[in-house]
Design a protein around this motif. Structure first.
Motif, mmCIF file in Angstrom:
data_model
loop_
_atom_site.group_PDB
_atom_site.id
_atom_site.type_symbol
_atom_site.label_atom_id
_atom_site.label_comp_id
_atom_site.label_asym_id
_atom_site.label_seq_id
_atom_site.Cartn_x
_atom_site.Cartn_y
_atom_site.Cartn_z
ATOM 1 N N GLU A 18 0.857 -1.182 0.000
ATOM 2 C CA GLU A 18 0.000 0.000 0.000
ATOM 3 C C GLU A 18 0.891 1.229 0.000
ATOM 4 N N PHE A 19 0.433 2.257 -0.698
ATOM 5 C CA PHE A 19 1.221 3.480 -0.825
ATOM 6 C C PHE A 19 0.435 4.686 -0.329
ATOM 7 N N THR A 20 1.137 5.606 0.307
ATOM 8 C CA THR A 20 0.600 6.933 0.612
ATOM 9 C C THR A 20 1.582 7.932 0.032
ATOM 10 N N GLU A 21 1.028 8.981 -0.565
ATOM 11 C CA GLU A 21 1.882 9.931 -1.277
ATOM 12 C C GLU A 21 1.429 11.357 -1.041
ATOM 13 N N ASP A 22 2.411 12.260 -1.107
ATOM 14 C CA ASP A 22 2.125 13.681 -1.251
ATOM 15 C C ASP A 22 3.032 14.181 -2.372
ATOM 16 N N HIS A 49 13.229 14.957 -5.173
ATOM 17 C CA HIS A 49 13.996 16.195 -5.121
ATOM 18 C C HIS A 49 13.154 17.304 -5.727
ATOM 19 N N HIS A 50 13.196 18.480 -5.157
ATOM 20 C CA HIS A 50 12.313 19.568 -5.597
ATOM 21 C C HIS A 50 12.519 19.966 -7.054
ATOM 22 N N THR A 51 13.665 19.622 -7.654
ATOM 23 C CA THR A 51 13.883 19.954 -9.063
ATOM 24 C C THR A 51 13.426 18.849 -10.017
ATOM 25 N N ASP A 52 13.069 17.668 -9.478
ATOM 26 C CA ASP A 52 12.608 16.559 -10.316
ATOM 27 C C ASP A 52 11.135 16.736 -10.671
ATOM 28 N N SER A 53 10.750 16.207 -11.828
ATOM 29 C CA SER A 53 9.334 16.240 -12.196
ATOM 30 C C SER A 53 8.560 15.282 -11.306
ATOM 31 N N ASN A 54 7.271 15.543 -11.158
ATOM 32 C CA ASN A 54 6.419 14.719 -10.302
ATOM 33 C C ASN A 54 6.068 13.433 -11.052
ATOM 34 N N GLN A 55 6.628 12.305 -10.622
ATOM 35 C CA GLN A 55 6.396 11.004 -11.237
ATOM 36 C C GLN A 55 6.007 10.016 -10.141
ATOM 37 N N PRO A 56 4.744 9.993 -9.760
ATOM 38 C CA PRO A 56 4.321 9.132 -8.645
ATOM 39 C C PRO A 56 4.702 7.664 -8.818
#
Length: 96
Positions: A18-22, A49-56
């Motif tokens: 199970e995963f939880t994400e923000d 990392h704040h410079t990486d694209s959002n890739q859940p």
């Protein structure tokens, strides 16, 4: 002449992740239910990392792999404890 017939028995383990994400973090919880009714649980985390694209999906893969790795280590420890209990000696787990 005596003939011994060996039968293969299929054994299944049920593993849940199970995963939880923000926006910055992914947490994974892993659970395996063993045939004897016992359960082993582990957790894994990943941070973006704040410079990486959002890739859940990538965060899930990393956090999931870390949780499964921890689960594997716990299973090795459990198995070696059972070997030690049955044999009266101390076995050495091999970490891979």
């Amino acid at each position: 002449m005596e003939v011994t017939v060996m039968m293969n028995t299929a054994v299944g383990w049920h593993v849940e992740l199970e995963f939880t994400e923000d926006d910055q973090h992914t947490r994974a919880a892993a659970l395996v239910r063993l045939p004897d009714g016992s359960e082993v649980r582990a957790h894994g985390r990943a941070s973006r990392h704040h410079t990486d694209s959002n890739q859940p999906r990538v965060g899930e893969e990393i956090a999931g792999a870390r949780a499964l790795n921890e689960l594997a280590m716990q299973l090795l420890t459990k198995a070696h404890g059972e070997i030690d209990d049955a044999s009266g000696r101390t076995s050495q787990p091999i970490h891979v």
